[in-house]
Design a protein around this motif. Structure first.
Motif, PDB file in Angstrom:
ATOM      1  N   TYR A   1       3.177   0.985  -7.270  1.00 15.47           N
ATOM      2  CA  TYR A   1       3.894   1.931  -8.194  1.00 15.47           C
ATOM      3  C   TYR A   1       3.912   1.380  -9.391  1.00 15.47           C
ATOM      4  CZ  TYR A   1       8.486  -0.105  -7.689  1.00 15.47           C
ATOM      5  OH  TYR A   1       9.325  -1.301  -7.686  1.00 15.47           O
ATOM      6  N   THR A   2       4.192   0.083  -9.818  1.00  9.69           N
ATOM      7  CA  THR A   2       4.515  -0.434 -11.128  1.00  9.69           C
ATOM      8  C   THR A   2       3.145  -0.848 -11.520  1.00  9.69           C
ATOM      9  OG1 THR A   2       5.858  -2.122 -12.177  1.00  9.69           O
ATOM     10  CG2 THR A   2       4.686  -2.844 -10.133  1.00  9.69           C
ATOM     11  N   ALA A   3       3.155  -0.846 -13.042  1.00  8.35           N
ATOM     12  CA  ALA A   3       2.226  -1.279 -13.872  1.00  8.35           C
ATOM     13  C   ALA A   3       2.629  -2.534 -14.764  1.00  8.35           C
ATOM     14  CB  ALA A   3       1.383  -0.076 -14.709  1.00  8.35           C
ATOM     15  N   ALA A   4       3.596  -3.155 -14.544  1.00  5.43           N
ATOM     16  CA  ALA A   4       4.168  -4.205 -15.293  1.00  5.43           C
ATOM     17  C   ALA A   4       3.308  -5.255 -15.677  1.00  5.43           C
ATOM     18  CB  ALA A   4       5.707  -4.716 -14.542  1.00  5.43           C
ATOM     19  N   GLY A   5       3.148  -5.729 -16.758  1.00  5.16           N
ATOM     20  CA  GLY A   5       2.274  -6.744 -17.240  1.00  5.16           C
ATOM     21  C   GLY A   5       2.637  -8.115 -16.480  1.00  5.16           C
ATOM     22  N   ALA A   6       3.742  -8.447 -16.145  1.00  7.53           N
ATOM     23  CA  ALA A   6       3.776  -9.556 -15.427  1.00  7.53           C
ATOM     24  C   ALA A   6       3.546  -9.573 -13.993  1.00  7.53           C
ATOM     25  CB  ALA A   6       5.432 -10.043 -15.569  1.00  7.53           C
ATOM     26  N   VAL A   7       3.577  -8.508 -13.620  1.00 10.41           N
ATOM     27  CA  VAL A   7       3.007  -8.397 -12.295  1.00 10.41           C
ATOM     28  C   VAL A   7       1.393  -8.390 -12.105  1.00 10.41           C
ATOM     29  CG1 VAL A   7       2.672  -6.497 -10.169  1.00 10.41           C
ATOM     30  CG2 VAL A   7       4.976  -6.724 -11.503  1.00 10.41           C
TER      31      VAL A   7
ATOM     32  N   ASP B   1      -3.905   5.962 -13.230  1.00  9.86           N
ATOM     33  CA  ASP B   1      -2.783   6.797 -13.646  1.00  9.86           C
ATOM     34  C   ASP B   1      -1.804   6.758 -12.557  1.00  9.86           C
ATOM     35  OD1 ASP B   1      -4.348   7.669 -15.769  1.00  9.86           O
ATOM     36  OD2 ASP B   1      -5.273   9.476 -14.657  1.00  9.86           O
ATOM     37  N   GLY B   2      -0.309   6.797 -13.011  1.00  7.57           N
ATOM     38  CA  GLY B   2       0.684   6.815 -12.113  1.00  7.57           C
ATOM     39  C   GLY B   2       0.922   8.192 -11.599  1.00  7.57           C
ATOM     40  N   TYR B   3       1.790   8.338 -10.505  1.00 12.66           N
ATOM     41  CA  TYR B   3       2.238   9.549 -10.029  1.00 12.66           C
ATOM     42  C   TYR B   3       3.303  10.159 -10.855  1.00 12.66           C
ATOM     43  CZ  TYR B   3       3.771  13.140  -7.032  1.00 12.66           C
ATOM     44  OH  TYR B   3       4.037  14.373  -6.399  1.00 12.66           O
ATOM     45  N   GLY B   4       3.152  11.325 -11.121  1.00  8.97           N
ATOM     46  CA  GLY B   4       4.355  12.120 -11.707  1.00  8.97           C
ATOM     47  C   GLY B   4       4.576  11.566 -13.157  1.00  8.97           C
ATOM     48  N   LYS B   5       5.840  11.373 -13.585  1.00  7.78           N
ATOM     49  CA  LYS B   5       6.176  10.999 -14.932  1.00  7.78           C
ATOM     50  C   LYS B   5       5.765   9.441 -15.325  1.00  7.78           C
ATOM     51  CE  LYS B   5      10.075  14.315 -14.812  1.00  7.78           C
ATOM     52  NZ  LYS B   5      11.567  14.262 -15.219  1.00  7.78           N
ATOM     53  N   LYS B   6       5.387   8.803 -14.167  1.00 11.38           N
ATOM     54  CA  LYS B   6       4.975   7.365 -14.341  1.00 11.38           C
ATOM     55  C   LYS B   6       3.468   7.419 -14.912  1.00 11.38           C
ATOM     56  CE  LYS B   6       7.788   5.486 -10.685  1.00 11.38           C
ATOM     57  NZ  LYS B   6       8.019   4.598  -9.403  1.00 11.38           N
ATOM     58  N   ARG B   7       3.347   6.644 -16.229  1.00  5.65           N
ATOM     59  CA  ARG B   7       1.998   6.443 -16.734  1.00  5.65           C
ATOM     60  C   ARG B   7       0.892   5.893 -16.003  1.00  5.65           C
ATOM     61  NH1 ARG B   7       2.460   4.492 -22.934  1.00  5.65           N
ATOM     62  NH2 ARG B   7       0.466   5.079 -22.717  1.00  5.65           N
ATOM     63  N   HIS B   8       1.250   4.770 -15.424  1.00  2.00           N
ATOM     64  CA  HIS B   8       0.338   4.034 -14.661  1.00  2.00           C
ATOM     65  C   HIS B   8       1.033   3.290 -13.399  1.00  2.00           C
ATOM     66  CE1 HIS B   8      -1.030   3.825 -19.129  1.00  2.00           C
ATOM     67  NE2 HIS B   8      -2.193   4.160 -18.536  1.00  2.00           N
ATOM     68  N   SER B   9      -0.108   2.953 -12.602  1.00  4.27           N
ATOM     69  CA  SER B   9       0.142   1.975 -11.363  1.00  4.27           C
ATOM     70  C   SER B   9      -0.946   1.391 -11.257  1.00  4.27           C
ATOM     71  CB  SER B   9       0.648   2.923 -10.366  1.00  4.27           C
ATOM     72  OG  SER B   9      -0.649   3.628  -9.956  1.00  4.27           O
TER      73      SER B   9
ATOM     74  N   SER C   1      -2.197 -21.609  10.570  1.00  2.00           N
ATOM     75  CA  SER C   1      -3.464 -21.433  11.450  1.00  2.00           C
ATOM     76  C   SER C   1      -3.625 -20.147  12.209  1.00  2.00           C
ATOM     77  CB  SER C   1      -3.703 -22.509  12.479  1.00  2.00           C
ATOM     78  OG  SER C   1      -2.442 -22.844  13.046  1.00  2.00           O
ATOM     79  N   ALA C   2      -2.458 -19.139  12.062  1.00  2.00           N
ATOM     80  CA  ALA C   2      -2.641 -17.700  12.525  1.00  2.00           C
ATOM     81  C   ALA C   2      -2.411 -16.844  11.624  1.00  2.00           C
ATOM     82  CB  ALA C   2      -1.676 -17.759  14.026  1.00  2.00           C
ATOM     83  N   LYS C   3      -3.039 -16.694  10.695  1.00  2.00           N
ATOM     84  CA  LYS C   3      -2.984 -15.921   9.358  1.00  2.00           C
ATOM     85  C   LYS C   3      -2.981 -14.401   9.741  1.00  2.00           C
ATOM     86  CE  LYS C   3      -6.349 -17.449   6.746  1.00  2.00           C
ATOM     87  NZ  LYS C   3      -7.242 -17.742   5.712  1.00  2.00           N
ATOM     88  N   LEU C   4      -2.203 -13.646   9.028  1.00  2.00           N
ATOM     89  CA  LEU C   4      -1.927 -12.354   9.241  1.00  2.00           C
ATOM     90  C   LEU C   4      -3.345 -11.531   9.201  1.00  2.00           C
ATOM     91  CD1 LEU C   4       1.458 -11.330   7.398  1.00  2.00           C
ATOM     92  CD2 LEU C   4       1.041 -11.604   9.804  1.00  2.00           C
ATOM     93  N   ARG C   5      -4.071 -11.841   8.270  1.00  2.00           N
ATOM     94  CA  ARG C   5      -5.430 -11.290   7.916  1.00  2.00           C
ATOM     95  C   ARG C   5      -5.209  -9.772   7.730  1.00  2.00           C
ATOM     96  NH1 ARG C   5      -6.767 -15.000  11.899  1.00  2.00           N
ATOM     97  NH2 ARG C   5      -6.219 -13.469  13.825  1.00  2.00           N
ATOM     98  N   VAL C   6      -4.442  -9.496   6.582  1.00  2.00           N
ATOM     99  CA  VAL C   6      -3.933  -8.303   5.950  1.00  2.00           C
ATOM    100  C   VAL C   6      -5.331  -7.517   5.368  1.00  2.00           C
ATOM    101  CG1 VAL C   6      -2.533  -6.745   4.722  1.00  2.00           C
ATOM    102  CG2 VAL C   6      -1.583  -8.946   5.920  1.00  2.00           C
ATOM    103  N   ASP C   7      -5.674  -6.279   5.732  1.00  2.00           N
ATOM    104  CA  ASP C   7      -6.561  -5.370   5.015  1.00  2.00           C
ATOM    105  C   ASP C   7      -6.077  -4.641   3.927  1.00  2.00           C
ATOM    106  OD1 ASP C   7      -8.830  -5.828   7.015  1.00  2.00           O
ATOM    107  OD2 ASP C   7      -7.425  -4.981   8.480  1.00  2.00           O
ATOM    108  N   ALA C   8      -4.947  -4.282   3.915  1.00  2.00           N
ATOM    109  CA  ALA C   8      -4.309  -3.529   2.814  1.00  2.00           C
ATOM    110  C   ALA C   8      -2.749  -3.749   2.599  1.00  2.00           C
ATOM    111  CB  ALA C   8      -4.382  -1.968   3.039  1.00  2.00           C
ATOM    112  N   TRP C   9      -2.354  -4.339   1.474  1.00  2.00           N
ATOM    113  CA  TRP C   9      -1.053  -4.583   1.017  1.00  2.00           C
ATOM    114  C   TRP C   9      -0.060  -3.466   0.540  1.00  2.00           C
ATOM    115  CZ3 TRP C   9       1.237  -8.896   2.880  1.00  2.00           C
ATOM    116  CH2 TRP C   9       0.511  -9.998   3.056  1.00  2.00           C
ATOM    117  N   TYR C  10       0.970  -2.834   0.826  1.00  2.00           N
ATOM    118  CA  TYR C  10       1.888  -1.896  -0.086  1.00  2.00           C
ATOM    119  C   TYR C  10       2.697  -2.931  -0.666  1.00  2.00           C
ATOM    120  CZ  TYR C  10       0.192   1.816   3.221  1.00  2.00           C
ATOM    121  OH  TYR C  10      -0.552   2.579   4.076  1.00  2.00           O
ATOM    122  N   LEU C  11       2.787  -2.945  -1.787  1.00  2.00           N
ATOM    123  CA  LEU C  11       3.851  -3.900  -2.761  1.00  2.00           C
ATOM    124  C   LEU C  11       4.702  -2.661  -3.037  1.00  2.00           C
ATOM    125  CD1 LEU C  11       1.512  -6.066  -4.733  1.00  2.00           C
ATOM    126  CD2 LEU C  11       2.301  -6.414  -2.479  1.00  2.00           C
ATOM    127  N   ASP C  12       5.916  -2.667  -2.607  1.00  2.00           N
ATOM    128  CA  ASP C  12       7.026  -1.526  -2.767  1.00  2.00           C
ATOM    129  C   ASP C  12       8.428  -2.281  -2.939  1.00  2.00           C
ATOM    130  OD1 ASP C  12       7.631   0.894  -3.410  1.00  2.00           O
ATOM    131  OD2 ASP C  12       7.943   1.664  -1.500  1.00  2.00           O
TER     132      ASP C  12
END
Length: 696
Positions: A223-229, A244-252, A180-191
């Motif tokens: 940073y990941t673009a895995a289908g399961a994610v 588009d991903g960063y650098g050599k990564k195709r997608h994010s 009953s005291a939720k974080l109320r997050v505006d932006a998530w970094y999944l890293d």
């Protein structure tokens, strides 16, 4: 040091891979070869070998469109970011740097980070040498960084920036947040580490919890673009977009919360603890009145002032930090338990938070980290505790077992052999607080005003406002009131049944001598003896309850108590004549504590109404209630920080942060279970179940 019998429940629900009967954490095992920083546990890199800063900016700050959103939300009070996988802290530092460079932004930044295996401070210092552009951000952080102990470490990075580092398994740690005291997050970094290396951090189960703790229109980036994610995020209620991903990564992946309906709580077993439906007070009028200018009141005031609130403190005495809070030297140490529990974690994190708190306040001028030695014959220790268990569950930077030989050479004075038992405890980062210095800077924030010689006779709520009456001064009105004086609380009609007991104590102030000035640690035995401070030592303290009928007038005589204090302090050391009694001063005060010696922190219950709501407990202590029953369990806008007893130097700053977070609707720095255990409602429910009709 008080060791009292307190019924506590072992805390076991905290994740696989740890023995959570201990409060220690397992640090990350890293490998730093050439330009690659990797985890030996997960066999994966922390970030790219080149362009790590640029990738973090692209994936997380640009991915969540932070600067644009901050600009649009510049009138709002707070922006919440949460990160899964804190790692080196790189994302936090770049967010911090971007925040400081932004001119139009919300008033405050709140950053919550989950990390199962924190990197040691030593390893981080080595890593940070590779980021010279972030030196200022790194230095600010590393001075405060704790690299041990499970749970939430609240770091006050700046006046407008708060960081919660939550050590432990993210999936289980987030379960411990009060629903009953939720974080109320505006932006998530999944890293987290890659999905195939650490699948737990990419599961539908976790993403569903993130959605629950998200604000409307919350975003995520990764940073990941895995289908399961992507599939798990969609199933949890997020719209997902591949970019588009960063650098050599195709997608994010980036995305935004799609589901806007709020979930109901899964259980109504304890509706009296549901602070969401107990009307946590909300007001656009950011003004609060605090009753009591002791350590409890001052720390609540400063926590609110940092959040932009205008605070008025009313104090019946003619000075701040009067009474027990004003004893010249206050010991800071951790109250210890022989098992992990919500309460043992509260006292541990109170100690760790307060140590950081005092070191920051006015550049640490009131804080003296001398170390503290606890002897085996410490006063108020009711029974011997299992020292081996204590050493097993606490990190060595919190407490250490001390051999008699080392202890004898540690303090600067020779200790009596009778004091050198095998039951010695050393707090290497403990010490003492200078209350005179503290009084000059705890109340100096421009948002705080203090009214002395101002006793409050009664508090009454009418028309969504609290009215405070006084026979000495004009009445006051305030939308929010925090009662931080145990003695004042007992005088108010709505709080008169608070179960608080008074404990009288007298400390003694004596001048230093050529022998005594060699003392360099706080030594706690039958009395606590402090190192030299401005030409004197403090010896504390005699304790007894004022209602003890066996005490003779001679036993309560200040001169006699001074002699007893000096005698007991002298008996700890070998040399004669260390402490002289001719010029001693008495420092007497009365502390207050509940019968379980756990402070009362949080919302003020409506005692008579709560008793009526749950009266069925007197017939069957297993009675179940509907959650709608508790709409009037608590007084709106009325909060308590009382009953800290002899642990106040450690618990008051943390209590102030808890209450300010509750009032400002910030994330709480304690678990839901800990928060509930601190509530005054515990006495009402406990007495009803025991068929003790104490509350009228």
């Amino acid at each position: 040091m008080r060791f009292v019998r307190t019924r506590i429940k072992p805390l076991l629900l905290l994740g696989s891979g740890y023995n959570y009967l201990r409060m220690k954490i397992t640090n990350a095992k890293i490998s730093l070869k050439e330009h690659n920083l990797s985890s030996a546990t997960f066999n994966d890199i922390y970030h790219s070998s080149s362009g790590a800063l640029e990738e973090s900016l692209y994936v997380f700050i640009q991915g969540n469109k932070l600067t644009e959103r901050w600009n649009a939300l510049h009138d709002s009070d707070r922006f919440n970011i949460a990160e899964i996988g804190f790692g080196t802290g790189l994302n936090f530092f770049l967010t911090l740097k971007t925040w400081r460079e932004q001119t139009r932004k919300p008033k405050r930044l709140f950053y919550t980070a989950f990390e199962k295996y924190p990197i040691t401070k030593t390893d981080l210092a080595t890593i940070y040498k590779k980021w010279p552009n972030l030196t200022y951000e790194n230095d600010t952080f590393i001075n405060l960084y704790p690299d041990h102990t499970i749970g939430c470490h609240r770091l006050l990075i700046d006046t407008d920036i708060t960081l919660d580092l939550i050590f432990g398994c993210a999936n289980h740690s987030i379960d411990l947040i009060k629903a009953s005291a939720k974080l109320r997050v505006d932006a998530w970094y999944l890293d987290g580490f890659s999905p195939n290396k650490n699948p737990e951090l990419w599961s539908y189960e976790l993403f569903e919890k993130l959605a629950f703790h998200s604000a409307p229109d919350s975003t995520f980036s990764t940073y990941t673009a895995a289908g399961a994610v992507a599939r798990n995020l969609r199933a949890a209620g997020f719209k997902v977009k591949k970019i588009d991903g960063y650098g050599k990564k195709r997608h994010s992946l980036i995305g935004i919360l799609d589901k806007t309906e709020s979930k109901t709580l899964s259980s109504c077993a304890t509706p009296w603890l549901n602070i969401k439906t107990s009307k946590v007070f909300e007001t656009k009028q950011k003004e609060a009145t605090i009753i009591g200018a002791g350590l409890a009141g001052g720390t609540v005031a400063l926590a609110l002032a940092r959040r932009g609130w205008k605070v008025t403190i009313v104090e019946a005495a003619n000075q701040v930090l009067h009474g027990a809070s004003g004893i010249d030297q206050l010991a800071l140490r951790c109250r210890l338990f022989a098992k992990n529990s919500s309460l043992s974690l509260f006292f541990l994190h109170s100690y760790l938070f307060s140590k950081r708190y005092y070191s920051l306040l006015n550049n640490g001028s009131a804080w003296n980290e001398t170390g503290l030695l606890q002897l085996g014959d410490a006063k108020n220790k009711r029974k011997l505790f299992d020292l081996e268990k204590i050493i097993d569950i606490y990190d060595s930077r919190v407490v250490q077992k001390m051999s008699p030989e080392i202890a004898a050479s540690l303090v600067g004075l020779r200790l009596q052999n009778t004091a050198l038992t095998d039951n010695l405890i050393y707090f290497p980062e403990g010490g003492w607080v200078d209350s005179l210095d503290l009084s000059s800077n705890l109340f100096s924030h421009p948002n705080i005003s203090v009214s002395l010689n101002h006793s409050i006779d009664q508090i009454i709520r009418e028309n969504k406002t609290w009215h405070l009456t006084s026979c000495r001064k004009k009445p006051l009105s305030s939308p929010v009131v925090v009662v931080a004086s145990s003695f004042a609380a007992k005088n108010f009609e709505c709080l008169k049944t608070l179960p608080l007991q008074e404990i009288y104590g007298q400390a003694t102030k004596i001048p230093t001598s050529p022998k005594s000035e060699r003392l360099n640690k706080v030594v706690c035995g039958e009395r606590s003896v402090f190192p030299e401070n401005g030409g004197h030592h403090t010896i504390s303290a005699s304790y007894f309850r004022p209602d003890q009928k066996t005490l003779s007038p001679e036993a309560m005589d200040p001169k006699q108590l001074n002699k007893e204090n000096i005698s007991r302090a002298s008996s700890l050391f070998c040399d004669n004549g260390i402490f002289q009694s001719e010029d001693s001063d008495a420092l007497s005060a009365t502390r207050s504590a509940p019968p379980d010696f756990i402070p009362i922190i949080g919302l003020a219950p409506n005692f008579s109404q709560m008793r009526a709501n749950y009266l069925a407990f007197t017939l069957n202590k297993k009675t179940k209630f509907e959650k709608s029953r508790n709409q009037d369990d608590y007084h709106e806008g009325l909060y308590l920080s009382v009953g800290h007893g002899s642990n106040g130097a450690a618990t008051c700053p943390f209590a102030g942060e808890i209450i300010a977070s509750l009032i400002a609707r910030d994330p709480l720095p304690v678990s839901g279970e800990t928060f509930d255990e601190l509530s005054a409602s515990r006495f009402i429910i406990r007495d009803l179940k025991r068929q003790k009709i104490r509350f009228a």
